[in-house]
Write a protein that holds these residues in place. Structure first.
Motif, PDB file in Angstrom:
ATOM      1  N   GLY A  48       4.756  -5.796   3.645  1.00 62.05           N
ATOM      2  CA  GLY A  48       4.561  -7.042   4.248  1.00 62.05           C
ATOM      3  C   GLY A  48       3.088  -7.639   3.985  1.00 62.05           C
ATOM      4  O   GLY A  48       2.177  -6.890   4.161  1.00 62.05           O
ATOM      5  N   ALA A  49       2.974  -8.951   3.720  1.00 60.96           N
ATOM      6  CA  ALA A  49       1.631  -9.511   3.496  1.00 60.96           C
ATOM      7  C   ALA A  49       0.834  -9.359   4.868  1.00 60.96           C
ATOM      8  O   ALA A  49       1.191  -9.465   5.886  1.00 60.96           O
ATOM      9  CB  ALA A  49       1.554 -11.146   3.034  1.00 60.96           C
ATOM     10  N   GLY A  50      -0.492  -8.743   4.726  1.00 61.95           N
ATOM     11  CA  GLY A  50      -1.262  -8.509   5.649  1.00 61.95           C
ATOM     12  C   GLY A  50      -1.086  -7.467   6.930  1.00 61.95           C
ATOM     13  O   GLY A  50      -1.734  -7.498   7.995  1.00 61.95           O
ATOM     14  N   THR A  51      -0.200  -6.576   6.410  1.00 61.61           N
ATOM     15  CA  THR A  51       0.219  -5.389   7.298  1.00 61.61           C
ATOM     16  C   THR A  51      -0.651  -4.511   7.128  1.00 61.61           C
ATOM     17  O   THR A  51      -1.699  -4.223   6.244  1.00 61.61           O
ATOM     18  CB  THR A  51       1.693  -5.054   6.763  1.00 61.61           C
ATOM     19  N   LEU A  52      -0.675  -3.529   8.191  1.00 60.37           N
ATOM     20  CA  LEU A  52      -1.303  -2.076   8.209  1.00 60.37           C
ATOM     21  C   LEU A  52      -0.950  -1.285   7.179  1.00 60.37           C
ATOM     22  O   LEU A  52      -1.833  -0.849   6.333  1.00 60.37           O
ATOM     23  CB  LEU A  52      -0.949  -1.246   9.337  1.00 60.37           C
ATOM     24  N   GLN A  53       0.511  -1.367   6.648  1.00 61.94           N
ATOM     25  CA  GLN A  53       0.700  -0.795   5.554  1.00 61.94           C
ATOM     26  C   GLN A  53      -0.025  -1.136   4.322  1.00 61.94           C
ATOM     27  O   GLN A  53      -0.473  -0.188   3.328  1.00 61.94           O
ATOM     28  CB  GLN A  53       2.206  -0.765   5.247  1.00 61.94           C
ATOM     29  N   ALA A  54      -0.251  -2.656   4.004  1.00 63.89           N
ATOM     30  CA  ALA A  54      -0.910  -3.085   2.748  1.00 63.89           C
ATOM     31  C   ALA A  54      -2.261  -2.550   2.887  1.00 63.89           C
ATOM     32  O   ALA A  54      -2.668  -2.215   1.883  1.00 63.89           O
ATOM     33  CB  ALA A  54      -0.695  -4.659   2.992  1.00 63.89           C
ATOM     34  N   ARG A  55      -2.986  -2.859   4.115  1.00 63.01           N
ATOM     35  CA  ARG A  55      -4.425  -2.128   4.228  1.00 63.01           C
ATOM     36  C   ARG A  55      -4.452  -0.814   3.845  1.00 63.01           C
ATOM     37  O   ARG A  55      -5.462  -0.379   2.863  1.00 63.01           O
ATOM     38  CB  ARG A  55      -4.752  -2.421   5.694  1.00 63.01           C
ATOM     39  N   ASP A  56      -3.466   0.001   4.345  1.00 59.69           N
ATOM     40  CA  ASP A  56      -3.867   1.585   4.371  1.00 59.69           C
ATOM     41  C   ASP A  56      -3.440   2.074   3.032  1.00 59.69           C
ATOM     42  O   ASP A  56      -4.051   2.838   2.180  1.00 59.69           O
ATOM     43  CB  ASP A  56      -2.982   2.413   5.276  1.00 59.69           C
ATOM     44  N   ALA A  57      -2.400   1.348   2.159  1.00 61.01           N
ATOM     45  CA  ALA A  57      -2.009   1.536   0.783  1.00 61.01           C
ATOM     46  C   ALA A  57      -3.461   1.306  -0.111  1.00 61.01           C
ATOM     47  O   ALA A  57      -3.947   1.910  -1.211  1.00 61.01           O
ATOM     48  CB  ALA A  57      -0.977   0.712   0.421  1.00 61.01           C
ATOM     49  N   LEU A  58      -4.178   0.065   0.204  1.00 58.98           N
ATOM     50  CA  LEU A  58      -5.157  -0.203  -0.675  1.00 58.98           C
ATOM     51  C   LEU A  58      -6.233   0.699  -0.482  1.00 58.98           C
ATOM     52  O   LEU A  58      -6.990   1.129  -1.265  1.00 58.98           O
ATOM     53  CB  LEU A  58      -5.830  -1.607  -0.199  1.00 58.98           C
ATOM     54  N   SER A  59      -6.631   1.066   0.929  1.00 54.20           N
ATOM     55  CA  SER A  59      -7.724   2.165   1.221  1.00 54.20           C
ATOM     56  C   SER A  59      -7.356   3.399   0.431  1.00 54.20           C
ATOM     57  O   SER A  59      -8.331   4.097   0.185  1.00 54.20           O
ATOM     58  CB  SER A  59      -7.787   2.442   2.357  1.00 54.20           C
ATOM     59  N   ALA A  60      -6.139   3.863   0.244  1.00 57.06           N
ATOM     60  CA  ALA A  60      -5.813   5.097  -0.437  1.00 57.06           C
ATOM     61  C   ALA A  60      -5.760   4.868  -2.051  1.00 57.06           C
ATOM     62  O   ALA A  60      -5.640   6.026  -2.576  1.00 57.06           O
ATOM     63  CB  ALA A  60      -4.260   5.530   0.371  1.00 57.06           C
ATOM     64  N   GLY A  61      -6.090   3.763  -2.341  1.00 54.55           N
ATOM     65  CA  GLY A  61      -6.236   3.541  -3.921  1.00 54.55           C
ATOM     66  C   GLY A  61      -5.089   2.950  -4.673  1.00 54.55           C
ATOM     67  O   GLY A  61      -5.232   2.789  -5.672  1.00 54.55           O
ATOM     68  N   VAL A  62      -4.152   2.327  -3.816  1.00 50.91           N
ATOM     69  CA  VAL A  62      -2.998   1.739  -4.555  1.00 50.91           C
ATOM     70  C   VAL A  62      -3.600   0.309  -4.967  1.00 50.91           C
ATOM     71  O   VAL A  62      -4.446  -0.248  -4.114  1.00 50.91           O
ATOM     72  CB  VAL A  62      -2.110   1.416  -3.620  1.00 50.91           C
ATOM     73  N   LYS A  63      -3.430   0.016  -6.127  1.00 50.70           N
ATOM     74  CA  LYS A  63      -4.245  -1.120  -6.783  1.00 50.70           C
ATOM     75  C   LYS A  63      -3.602  -2.520  -6.301  1.00 50.70           C
ATOM     76  O   LYS A  63      -2.293  -2.373  -5.940  1.00 50.70           O
ATOM     77  CB  LYS A  63      -4.124  -1.207  -8.394  1.00 50.70           C
ATOM     78  N   GLN A  64      -4.434  -3.446  -6.083  1.00 49.84           N
ATOM     79  CA  GLN A  64      -3.862  -4.815  -5.264  1.00 49.84           C
ATOM     80  C   GLN A  64      -2.733  -5.053  -6.063  1.00 49.84           C
ATOM     81  O   GLN A  64      -1.665  -5.731  -5.593  1.00 49.84           O
ATOM     82  CB  GLN A  64      -4.746  -5.836  -5.317  1.00 49.84           C
ATOM     83  N   GLU A  65      -2.611  -5.051  -7.683  1.00 46.01           N
ATOM     84  CA  GLU A  65      -1.466  -5.767  -8.498  1.00 46.01           C
ATOM     85  C   GLU A  65      -0.152  -4.858  -8.301  1.00 46.01           C
ATOM     86  O   GLU A  65       0.749  -4.960  -8.764  1.00 46.01           O
ATOM     87  CB  GLU A  65      -1.937  -5.718  -9.708  1.00 46.01           C
ATOM     88  N   ASN A  66      -0.514  -3.593  -7.773  1.00 49.12           N
ATOM     89  CA  ASN A  66       0.735  -2.890  -7.426  1.00 49.12           C
ATOM     90  C   ASN A  66       1.324  -2.992  -5.965  1.00 49.12           C
ATOM     91  O   ASN A  66       2.508  -2.399  -5.830  1.00 49.12           O
ATOM     92  CB  ASN A  66       0.585  -1.306  -7.731  1.00 49.12           C
ATOM     93  N   LEU A  67       0.757  -3.997  -5.196  1.00 52.07           N
ATOM     94  CA  LEU A  67       1.538  -4.086  -4.130  1.00 52.07           C
ATOM     95  C   LEU A  67       2.241  -5.513  -4.152  1.00 52.07           C
ATOM     96  O   LEU A  67       1.665  -6.431  -4.554  1.00 52.07           O
ATOM     97  CB  LEU A  67       0.211  -4.436  -2.812  1.00 52.07           C
ATOM     98  N   VAL A  68       3.398  -5.279  -3.787  1.00 52.34           N
ATOM     99  CA  VAL A  68       4.156  -6.750  -3.864  1.00 52.34           C
ATOM    100  C   VAL A  68       4.804  -7.068  -2.586  1.00 52.34           C
ATOM    101  O   VAL A  68       5.377  -6.285  -1.843  1.00 52.34           O
ATOM    102  CB  VAL A  68       5.542  -6.358  -4.639  1.00 52.34           C
ATOM    103  N   PRO A  69       4.369  -8.023  -2.253  1.00 54.53           N
ATOM    104  CA  PRO A  69       4.583  -8.806  -0.808  1.00 54.53           C
ATOM    105  C   PRO A  69       6.142  -8.977  -0.863  1.00 54.53           C
ATOM    106  O   PRO A  69       6.737  -9.615  -1.706  1.00 54.53           O
ATOM    107  CB  PRO A  69       3.738  -9.871  -0.721  1.00 54.53           C
TER     108      PRO A  69
END
Length: 177
Positions: A48-69
């Motif tokens: 989900g856009a702006g979710t804790l999951q998105a933030r934590d995934a980015l913090s762990a190294g998931v690239k922004q381009e690999n996050l699909v809202p």
């Protein structure tokens, strides 16, 4: 319950906790159990856009381009089934609901996501209402000790959340990490 909120209210002991979870296809089974492992594989994650999951995934190294809202849970499940993403990340109850509503018995859950924070909620009281907070905590403890609280949680499909609650930190520990 977050330390910054603890500066303005007094929290009772936690009443419910949630973990982050993955919904996956069977072909992803056993490949990852944390955001870091997911990131290392370079996979696509629905969030989900702006979710804790998105933030934590980015913090762990998931690239922004690999996050699909995704706009809604039905769309997230469809993206997963169509292999446009390799997993969906949400809280545990949300992931279990997605799986149930999909009717797709091949979908699997990973609960909790390893190394992801556990989030808890509790009743909040004015800083001056310590006696009321303490009385609330006594009542909550009685409900938990009697087994009634677990029954209530199970009635609403929150049995997993009850299990997580059993290992949660105290309010004091959450407010002063």
């Amino acid at each position: 319950m977050r330390p910054e909120r603890c500066t303005v209210v007094d929290f009772a002991e936690p009443a419910i906790c949630t973990s982050q979870a993955f919904l996956i296809r069977s072909d992803m089974s056993g490949k990852f159990k944390s955001y870091k492992e997911f990131a290392d594989l370079g996979l696509k994650l629905a969030v989900g856009a702006g979710t804790l999951q998105a933030r934590d995934a980015l913090s762990a190294g998931v690239k922004q381009e690999n996050l699909v809202p995704y706009p809604d849970n039905t769309s997230a499940v469809k993206m997963l089934q169509d292999k446009r993403v390799d997993a969906v990340a949400l809280n545990d109850a949300g992931v279990m609901d997605m799986k149930k509503r999909s009717g797709d018995n091949t979908l699997q859950t990973i609960i909790p996501i390893a190394n992801a924070p556990i989030d808890c909620a509790a009743a909040a009281f004015n800083k001056e209402d310590t006696a009321l907070r303490d009385a609330y905590n006594v009542g909550l403890k009685k409900l938990k000790d009697s087994g009634e609280f677990e029954k209530i949680m199970a009635k609403y499909g929150l049995h997993t959340n009850y299990k997580i609650l059993a290992s949660a930190k105290s309010a004091a520990e959450m407010c002063n990490p």
